[in-house]
Scaffold this motif. Structure first.
Motif, PDB file in Angstrom:
ATOM      1  N   LEU A 104      69.463 -17.274 -57.515  1.00 42.02           N
ATOM      2  CA  LEU A 104      69.158 -17.170 -56.082  1.00 42.02           C
ATOM      3  C   LEU A 104      68.358 -18.380 -55.619  1.00 42.02           C
ATOM      4  CD1 LEU A 104      69.091 -15.267 -53.508  1.00 42.02           C
ATOM      5  CD2 LEU A 104      66.796 -14.706 -54.247  1.00 42.02           C
ATOM      6  N   MET A 105      67.357 -18.743 -56.426  1.00 43.08           N
ATOM      7  CA  MET A 105      66.476 -19.816 -55.986  1.00 43.08           C
ATOM      8  C   MET A 105      67.090 -21.182 -56.215  1.00 43.08           C
ATOM      9  SD  MET A 105      64.404 -18.204 -54.523  1.00 43.08           S
ATOM     10  CE  MET A 105      63.451 -19.563 -53.874  1.00 43.08           C
ATOM     11  N   ALA A 106      68.055 -21.268 -57.150  1.00 40.54           N
ATOM     12  CA  ALA A 106      68.627 -22.576 -57.465  1.00 40.54           C
ATOM     13  C   ALA A 106      69.773 -22.922 -56.524  1.00 40.54           C
ATOM     14  CB  ALA A 106      69.112 -22.590 -58.915  1.00 40.54           C
ATOM     15  N   THR A 107      70.164 -21.996 -55.689  1.00 37.63           N
ATOM     16  CA  THR A 107      71.305 -22.261 -54.818  1.00 37.63           C
ATOM     17  C   THR A 107      70.854 -22.341 -53.360  1.00 37.63           C
ATOM     18  OG1 THR A 107      71.733 -19.907 -54.883  1.00 37.63           O
ATOM     19  CG2 THR A 107      73.078 -21.289 -56.302  1.00 37.63           C
ATOM     20  N   LYS A 108      71.825 -22.375 -52.478  1.00 38.90           N
ATOM     21  CA  LYS A 108      71.552 -22.598 -51.061  1.00 38.90           C
ATOM     22  C   LYS A 108      70.580 -21.562 -50.500  1.00 38.90           C
ATOM     23  CE  LYS A 108      73.895 -22.761 -46.650  1.00 38.90           C
ATOM     24  NZ  LYS A 108      74.935 -22.021 -45.968  1.00 38.90           N
ATOM     25  N   ARG A 141      66.911 -22.307 -51.321  1.00 39.04           N
ATOM     26  CA  ARG A 141      66.359 -23.426 -50.552  1.00 39.04           C
ATOM     27  C   ARG A 141      66.149 -23.021 -49.102  1.00 39.04           C
ATOM     28  NH1 ARG A 141      69.962 -26.138 -53.811  1.00 39.04           N
ATOM     29  NH2 ARG A 141      71.546 -26.273 -52.186  1.00 39.04           N
ATOM     30  N   ALA A 142      67.075 -22.214 -48.589  1.00 37.28           N
ATOM     31  CA  ALA A 142      66.929 -21.731 -47.214  1.00 37.28           C
ATOM     32  C   ALA A 142      65.653 -20.896 -47.098  1.00 37.28           C
ATOM     33  CB  ALA A 142      68.143 -20.902 -46.826  1.00 37.28           C
ATOM     34  N   LEU A 143      65.423 -20.029 -48.099  1.00 38.39           N
ATOM     35  CA  LEU A 143      64.239 -19.167 -48.064  1.00 38.39           C
ATOM     36  C   LEU A 143      62.965 -20.000 -48.079  1.00 38.39           C
ATOM     37  CD1 LEU A 143      64.976 -16.171 -50.422  1.00 38.39           C
ATOM     38  CD2 LEU A 143      64.635 -16.162 -47.966  1.00 38.39           C
ATOM     39  N   LEU A 144      62.930 -21.019 -48.953  1.00 41.90           N
ATOM     40  CA  LEU A 144      61.715 -21.827 -49.054  1.00 41.90           C
ATOM     41  C   LEU A 144      61.472 -22.576 -47.746  1.00 41.90           C
ATOM     42  CD1 LEU A 144      61.790 -23.181 -52.700  1.00 41.90           C
ATOM     43  CD2 LEU A 144      60.503 -21.293 -51.726  1.00 41.90           C
ATOM     44  N   ALA A 145      62.543 -23.089 -47.153  1.00 43.13           N
ATOM     45  CA  ALA A 145      62.405 -23.793 -45.875  1.00 43.13           C
ATOM     46  C   ALA A 145      61.872 -22.844 -44.816  1.00 43.13           C
ATOM     47  CB  ALA A 145      63.757 -24.358 -45.453  1.00 43.13           C
ATOM     48  N   LEU A 146      62.367 -21.629 -44.876  1.00 47.61           N
ATOM     49  CA  LEU A 146      62.006 -20.637 -43.867  1.00 47.61           C
ATOM     50  C   LEU A 146      60.556 -20.188 -44.024  1.00 47.61           C
ATOM     51  CD1 LEU A 146      64.513 -17.749 -43.625  1.00 47.61           C
ATOM     52  CD2 LEU A 146      62.170 -17.254 -44.004  1.00 47.61           C
ATOM     53  N   TRP A 179      67.513 -26.466 -38.480  1.00 49.63           N
ATOM     54  CA  TRP A 179      68.395 -27.021 -39.505  1.00 49.63           C
ATOM     55  C   TRP A 179      69.623 -26.143 -39.715  1.00 49.63           C
ATOM     56  CZ3 TRP A 179      68.379 -31.689 -41.687  1.00 49.63           C
ATOM     57  CH2 TRP A 179      67.227 -32.463 -41.548  1.00 49.63           C
ATOM     58  N   GLY A 180      69.772 -25.138 -38.903  1.00 45.54           N
ATOM     59  CA  GLY A 180      70.961 -24.309 -39.002  1.00 45.54           C
ATOM     60  C   GLY A 180      70.839 -23.176 -39.997  1.00 45.54           C
ATOM     61  N   ILE A 181      69.607 -22.881 -40.437  1.00 47.20           N
ATOM     62  CA  ILE A 181      69.430 -21.761 -41.363  1.00 47.20           C
ATOM     63  C   ILE A 181      69.317 -20.476 -40.554  1.00 47.20           C
ATOM     64  CG2 ILE A 181      67.847 -20.712 -43.004  1.00 47.20           C
ATOM     65  CD1 ILE A 181      67.131 -23.602 -43.839  1.00 47.20           C
ATOM     66  N   ASN A 182      70.084 -19.492 -40.948  1.00 49.73           N
ATOM     67  CA  ASN A 182      70.051 -18.214 -40.248  1.00 49.73           C
ATOM     68  C   ASN A 182      68.818 -17.438 -40.694  1.00 49.73           C
ATOM     69  OD1 ASN A 182      70.430 -15.725 -39.139  1.00 49.73           O
ATOM     70  ND2 ASN A 182      72.633 -15.706 -39.526  1.00 49.73           N
ATOM     71  N   VAL A 183      67.744 -17.580 -39.936  1.00 50.65           N
ATOM     72  CA  VAL A 183      66.450 -17.034 -40.343  1.00 50.65           C
ATOM     73  C   VAL A 183      66.530 -15.525 -40.557  1.00 50.65           C
ATOM     74  CG1 VAL A 183      64.072 -16.682 -39.624  1.00 50.65           C
ATOM     75  CG2 VAL A 183      65.172 -18.866 -39.212  1.00 50.65           C
ATOM     76  N   LYS A 184      67.135 -14.830 -39.598  1.00 52.42           N
ATOM     77  CA  LYS A 184      67.170 -13.368 -39.681  1.00 52.42           C
ATOM     78  C   LYS A 184      67.931 -12.907 -40.913  1.00 52.42           C
ATOM     79  CE  LYS A 184      66.689 -12.638 -34.769  1.00 52.42           C
ATOM     80  NZ  LYS A 184      67.356 -12.324 -33.516  1.00 52.42           N
ATOM     81  N   THR A 199      66.027 -13.640 -44.177  1.00 53.11           N
ATOM     82  CA  THR A 199      64.852 -12.787 -44.364  1.00 53.11           C
ATOM     83  C   THR A 199      65.274 -11.400 -44.839  1.00 53.11           C
ATOM     84  OG1 THR A 199      63.761 -13.970 -42.577  1.00 53.11           O
ATOM     85  CG2 THR A 199      62.788 -11.889 -43.248  1.00 53.11           C
ATOM     86  N   VAL A 200      66.270 -10.837 -44.146  1.00 49.45           N
ATOM     87  CA  VAL A 200      66.730  -9.501 -44.533  1.00 49.45           C
ATOM     88  C   VAL A 200      67.314  -9.537 -45.942  1.00 49.45           C
ATOM     89  CG1 VAL A 200      68.335  -7.651 -43.979  1.00 49.45           C
ATOM     90  CG2 VAL A 200      67.075  -8.781 -42.163  1.00 49.45           C
ATOM     91  N   LEU A 201      68.044 -10.624 -46.251  1.00 51.53           N
ATOM     92  CA  LEU A 201      68.616 -10.748 -47.592  1.00 51.53           C
ATOM     93  C   LEU A 201      67.524 -10.749 -48.656  1.00 51.53           C
ATOM     94  CD1 LEU A 201      71.170 -11.528 -49.419  1.00 51.53           C
ATOM     95  CD2 LEU A 201      70.225 -13.829 -49.301  1.00 51.53           C
ATOM     96  N   ALA A 202      66.456 -11.514 -48.389  1.00 54.26           N
ATOM     97  CA  ALA A 202      65.376 -11.582 -49.377  1.00 54.26           C
ATOM     98  C   ALA A 202      64.733 -10.208 -49.564  1.00 54.26           C
ATOM     99  CB  ALA A 202      64.329 -12.597 -48.931  1.00 54.26           C
ATOM    100  N   PHE A 203      64.538  -9.502 -48.482  1.00 55.84           N
ATOM    101  CA  PHE A 203      63.989  -8.148 -48.603  1.00 55.84           C
ATOM    102  C   PHE A 203      64.927  -7.272 -49.435  1.00 55.84           C
ATOM    103  CE2 PHE A 203      60.133  -7.052 -46.379  1.00 55.84           C
ATOM    104  CZ  PHE A 203      59.862  -8.207 -45.669  1.00 55.84           C
ATOM    105  N   ALA A 204      66.225  -7.395 -49.170  1.00 58.65           N
ATOM    106  CA  ALA A 204      67.183  -6.570 -49.910  1.00 58.65           C
ATOM    107  C   ALA A 204      67.121  -6.892 -51.395  1.00 58.65           C
ATOM    108  CB  ALA A 204      68.589  -6.794 -49.366  1.00 58.65           C
ATOM    109  N   VAL A 205      67.015  -8.184 -51.724  1.00 58.68           N
ATOM    110  CA  VAL A 205      66.934  -8.563 -53.140  1.00 58.68           C
ATOM    111  C   VAL A 205      65.666  -7.980 -53.764  1.00 58.68           C
ATOM    112  CG1 VAL A 205      66.605 -10.506 -54.704  1.00 58.68           C
ATOM    113  CG2 VAL A 205      68.329 -10.629 -52.924  1.00 58.68           C
ATOM    114  N   SER A 206      64.565  -8.087 -53.028  1.00 56.23           N
ATOM    115  CA  SER A 206      63.308  -7.538 -53.533  1.00 56.23           C
ATOM    116  C   SER A 206      63.433  -6.030 -53.754  1.00 56.23           C
ATOM    117  CB  SER A 206      62.189  -7.843 -52.544  1.00 56.23           C
ATOM    118  OG  SER A 206      61.015  -7.199 -52.940  1.00 56.23           O
ATOM    119  N   GLY A 207      64.046  -5.339 -52.771  1.00 56.33           N
ATOM    120  CA  GLY A 207      64.229  -3.902 -52.905  1.00 56.33           C
ATOM    121  C   GLY A 207      65.147  -3.557 -54.065  1.00 56.33           C
TER     122      GLY A 207
END
Lengths: 301, 389
Positions: free
Chosen positions: B217-221, B224-229, B239-244, B247-255
């Motif tokens: 997850l962290m080594a791919t796009k 990097r999007a998460l860290l930028a965000l 930069w064209g990163i879909n913030v919403k 963010t929801v994706l990261a929460f889902a991964v954490s869950g």
């Protein structure tokens, strides 16, 4: 679900809510004070109360001091904890991100809980005497048939006294300096207000309020490590948020409101929902933050 | 400006005091200056240490391939260390990558535990299906909270998670038809993994899976999007990163991780009850993750294992100091230990040592890979940031 709430039950719940809400108000006022001074959500606020309880209890049981002096010892313990927290946790992290500070204050709370568990490992559940301890006093006042103990009446009185004192305090030069430092720290320094000293004073005040809340809450009941953090901190935060987090009168009113809403959760209509009072607090917090983050009582932001 | 002066002093000794450490956290990493790799003797030492580490993780807890009888280690306690590592990585996604805080992580884990137990006991499904369902349910409820976090940020969101955790514990975990009430819900182990030892290896496998997902997850796009965000959502958006979505994706991964950890925890105990999933557990999770070192996988795993073993008293047993602490003048028992020691370590980590355990594991890791044994400086990034507060 049939919404069959009798008037007598409703009025009883209202009285209960107001009486319980006074404690939330006291904690919420402390939270607002610290937020104004340091911009941090102080998770140790509830633990100021528990530490005061343990301090007072130690004074009674180990040194056999009279009740009143024991209460003073408890307040002193809370004050000491507040000042130590300010000096050794908040000040070194003055420029740190706010969430770091939040974690740090949560750490302080947990440390206090840990020490309480550690020192009372053999017997974690203890009893704390009420301020007025005669059995007949329990139902001296009973609006709508709710027996309001003297302890709760005294709590309401302390809340009123604290409100008046704080009102007067913020009209005094020192109080104005506190307000100035919270709004414009740099400009306040320029006109000769020591922001550090103000921070110390505010934390001390908040700790005293937390300690008073703890001592009032525990009177006439059993207590265990982390009591106030577990029972009062969340409703207290909710009250502060409902009041708009920077408003002291808002926090006081918010505490009463949260108390009533929580009591509504204990209506027999909601009996089928487990932990309805916790759900109601969560829902209030969520709705206020989503819909009206400036608080219910803010005129315009 | 004192910091600037110290920066230019390139050739000073590498022995760092804590003060210097703080001052140098803003340093750019100096170019690696070692020209040659380790000597053959150095390689032998590295392989030997690596083997000992592998033995300590793979063999020692289950007492196989031991040249001497060790004993005294409970496989269940070590399993808990591994499960806590999974939970720590879950929390690391939120605090470390998204830059938000979860004070209700015990609810994430508890929901996973109860879901898994329910699917196995009440619906008669296999453990592996139950674990999958648990992680999906965990992901779903976390994604909901993630949606809330788009609107309510920073300290306020921390408060929401705290209230959410307490509400879950007092309300959802008390519904008898779902959780079995005070008696709890039975959670038998899968076929072939009934013994404590085998279950430990199952936990290790899951941890490996979670570490792998986290790494990819962290080594791919996405990473990097998460860290930028986390650094700045507005800049990220330009930069064209879909913030919403991220963010929801990261929460889902954490869950997902938390649900998986909860399922493992449930079946380790063979029975889930609501009591342990209280606020204090959430604080232990936060402590182990922050002390472990945010955004440092090995550090988080080490921190989680440290706290789990401390909680069980295994660590003190291993060090043969349990008696010293349990005797009257101190009389500090293992259950209370993390509550007393943890916050002190937490405050030290926050104020003085932002890299946490991760600084130590990075040092050892680099040495094992053939680098010099030199203290890895704390990266400027390794601290809790709240640009979204």
């Amino acid at each position: 679900m049939v919404l069959a709430i009798s008037l007598s039950e409703l009025s009883r719940v209202l009285v209960l809510g107001i009486v319980n809400g006074a404690i939330y108000s006291l904690i919420a006022i402390g939270l607002v004070l610290v937020y104004k001074a340091s911009g941090v959500f102080n998770f140790a606020q509830g633990e100021f109360g528990t530490v005061a309880i343990y301090g007072a209890y130690a004074a009674f049981s180990m040194f056999h001091l009279p009740y009143g002096i024991g209460l003073v010892v408890g307040l002193a313990a809370a004050l000491a904890m507040g000042l130590l927290t300010e000096r050794f946790v908040i000040r070194p992290l003055f420029d740190a991100p706010r969430v770091t500070l939040l974690v740090a204050t949560a750490g302080v709370a947990l440390l206090a809980i840990g020490v309480e568990f550690w020192r009372t490992a053999n017997n974690p559940l203890r009893f704390f005497d009420a301020i007025v301890n005669s059995p007949s006093s329990l139902d001296r006042v009973s609006p709508f048939g709710v027996a309001v103990s003297d302890q709760r009446l005294i709590t309401l009185a302390v809340l009123a006294a604290a409100a008046v004192l704080l009102f007067l305090f913020f009209r005094s030069p020192l109080g104005l300096a506190v307000l100035a430092a919270s709004q414009e720290p740099v400009a306040s320094e320029l006109v000769g207000v020591s922001v550090r000293r103000i921070s110390t004073i505010t934390w001390g005040l908040a700790a005293l309020l937390g300690g008073a809340a703890g001592l009032l809450y525990a009177g006439g009941a059993q207590f265990s490590p982390g009591l106030i953090t577990g029972a009062v901190l969340i409703p207290g935060f909710t009250a502060a948020i409902v009041g708009g987090i920077t408003s002291l009168p808002g926090a006081a009113a918010g505490g009463i409101l949260v108390g009533v809403l929580q009591a509504l959760g204990s209506l027999s209509t909601f009996e089928s929902i487990k932990g309805a009072s916790f759900v109601s607090v969560f829902v209030v917090l969520l709705v206020v933050l989503l819909v009206r983050p400036q608080g219910l009582f803010a005129s315009r932001s | 400006m004192a910091v600037q002066d110290r920066d230019s002093d390139e050739d000073r000794t590498e022995v760092l005091t804590l003060d210097e450490l703080i001052a140098t956290t803003t340093d750019p990493e100096p170019a690696p200056a070692e020209p040659s790799g380790p000597t053959p003797g150095g390689w032998v030492a590295r392989v030997a240490v690596g083997l000992v580490l592998a033995w300590a993780v793979l063999c020692y807890p289950t007492n196989v391939l031991s040249p001497f009888t060790v004993g005294g280690v409970e496989a269940n306690a070590v399993s808990e260390a591994v499960i806590f590592a999974v939970i720590g990585l879950s929390l690391n996604v939120l605090i470390g990558y998204v830059g938000t805080i979860s004070l209700g992580h015990q609810a994430f884990v508890g929901i996973g535990a109860f879901t898994s137990a329910y699917v196995v006991t009440e619906m008669g499904q296999e453990f592996f299906i139950a674990a999958l369902v648990a992680s999906l349910v965990g992901a779903a409820q976390a994604a909901l909270l993630g949606a809330v976090s788009l609107r309510v940020t920073g300290l306020y969101f921390g408060l929401i998670t705290l209230s959410y955790g307490i509400m879950t514990q007092e309300s959802i975990f008390q519904i008898e038809s779902l959780t079995g009430g005070t008696a709890g819900q039975a959670a038998p182990r899968p076929l072939g993994f009934e013994s404590d030892f085998r279950y430990y290896y199952l936990c290790l496998l899951v941890l490996a899976l979670v570490v792998f997902i986290d790494w990819r997850l962290m080594a791919t796009k996405g990473g990097r999007a998460l860290l930028a965000l986390r650094e700045n959502p507005r800049v990220a958006a330009t930069w064209g990163i879909n913030v919403k979505a991220y963010t929801v994706l990261a929460f889902a991964v954490s869950g997902l991780f938390a649900g998986l950890g909860g399922a493992l925890l449930a079946h380790r105990d063979l029975n889930v009850v609501a009591n342990p999933f209280d606020f204090r557990l959430a604080l232990v999770f936060i402590m182990m993750t922050v002390i472990g070192g945010l955004r440092n996988r090995a550090g988080v795993v080490a921190g989680a294992a440290f706290f789990a073993l401390l909680r069980n008293g295994e660590l003190l047993e291993l060090l043969r100091v349990a008696d010293v602490f349990a005797k009257p003048p101190i009389s500090l028992t293992a259950e209370v230990m993390p509550l007393v020691l943890g916050p002190v370590l937490l405050l030290l980590t926050i104020t003085l040592f932002p890299g946490g355990f991760g600084q130590l594991t990075s040092t050892v890791g680099r040495w094992l890979r053939g680098g010099p044994f030199r203290f890895v400086k704390a990266d400027k990034e390794v601290q809790i940031t709240d640009v979204r507060a």
